[in-house]
Design an enzyme around this catalytic site. Structure first.
Site, PDB file in Angstrom:
ATOM      1  N   GLU A 113       0.834  -1.209   0.000  1.00 36.32           N
ATOM      2  CA  GLU A 113       0.000   0.000   0.000  1.00 36.32           C
ATOM      3  C   GLU A 113       0.865   1.254   0.000  1.00 36.32           C
ATOM      4  OE1 GLU A 113      -3.897   2.156   1.785  1.00 36.32           O
ATOM      5  OE2 GLU A 113      -3.557   0.033   2.206  1.00 36.32           O
ATOM      6  N   SER A 114       1.973   1.223   0.704  1.00 33.16           N
ATOM      7  CA  SER A 114       2.864   2.389   0.744  1.00 33.16           C
ATOM      8  C   SER A 114       3.428   2.703  -0.635  1.00 33.16           C
ATOM      9  CB  SER A 114       4.009   2.146   1.727  1.00 33.16           C
ATOM     10  OG  SER A 114       3.517   2.006   3.038  1.00 33.16           O
TER      11      SER A 114
END
Length: 140
Positions: free
Chosen positions: A63-64
């Site tokens: 997600e980062s």
């Protein structure tokens, strides 16, 4: 003015200060026209109880890097990015070294983006494959 690759990666490093990315030691290491690569060390910070990489840490890495990829490819003076859905399929475990997440766009719309994030180990084995949907919202 377009920033150099070095300056863009340095800004990414500064943006990660005092965040989950800093806690997990996630580092953006390369990008191109349609991809971004980050890495994360595999150590006790990201282990599950039996001493292998935790799937949640892998999802946080995915997600980062996916959200940051959307972020660097939009006009951040006018928009901000949020992840709205992530899925992860974990295929192999890792005990040490680094894992690398490469985010590439499947769809790069004005409002929504869909990215595929392939997570690999030091030997380029596929560890997880993730999909992330992001949304670009106007700043008020």
């Amino acid at each position: 003015m377009q920033l150099s690759k070095k300056d863009t990666l340095e800004r990414a490093k500064l943006a990660c200060k005092n965040t989950l990315m800093e806690t997990l030691q996630i580092e953006m290491i390369d990008f191109g026209e349609d991809f971004l690569i980050a890495r994360m060390p595999v150590n006790s910070r990201v282990y599950q109880p039996d001493g292998v990489l935790h799937g949640g840490a892998t999802a946080a890495l995915a997600e980062s890097v996916g959200s940051f990829a959307s972020h660097i490819f939009i006009d951040t003076d006018k928009f901000f990015v949020r992840g709205i859905e992530i899925s992860a399929n974990h295929l192999k475990s890792v005990k040490e070294g680094f894992v690398y997440a490469k985010a590439t766009f499947i769809h790069k719309g004005r409002t929504t983006q869909l990215l595929e994030i392939r997570v690999t180990d030091d030997a380029d084995n596929l560890i997880s494959i993730c999909k992330l949907s992001t949304i670009a919202l106007p700043k008020k």
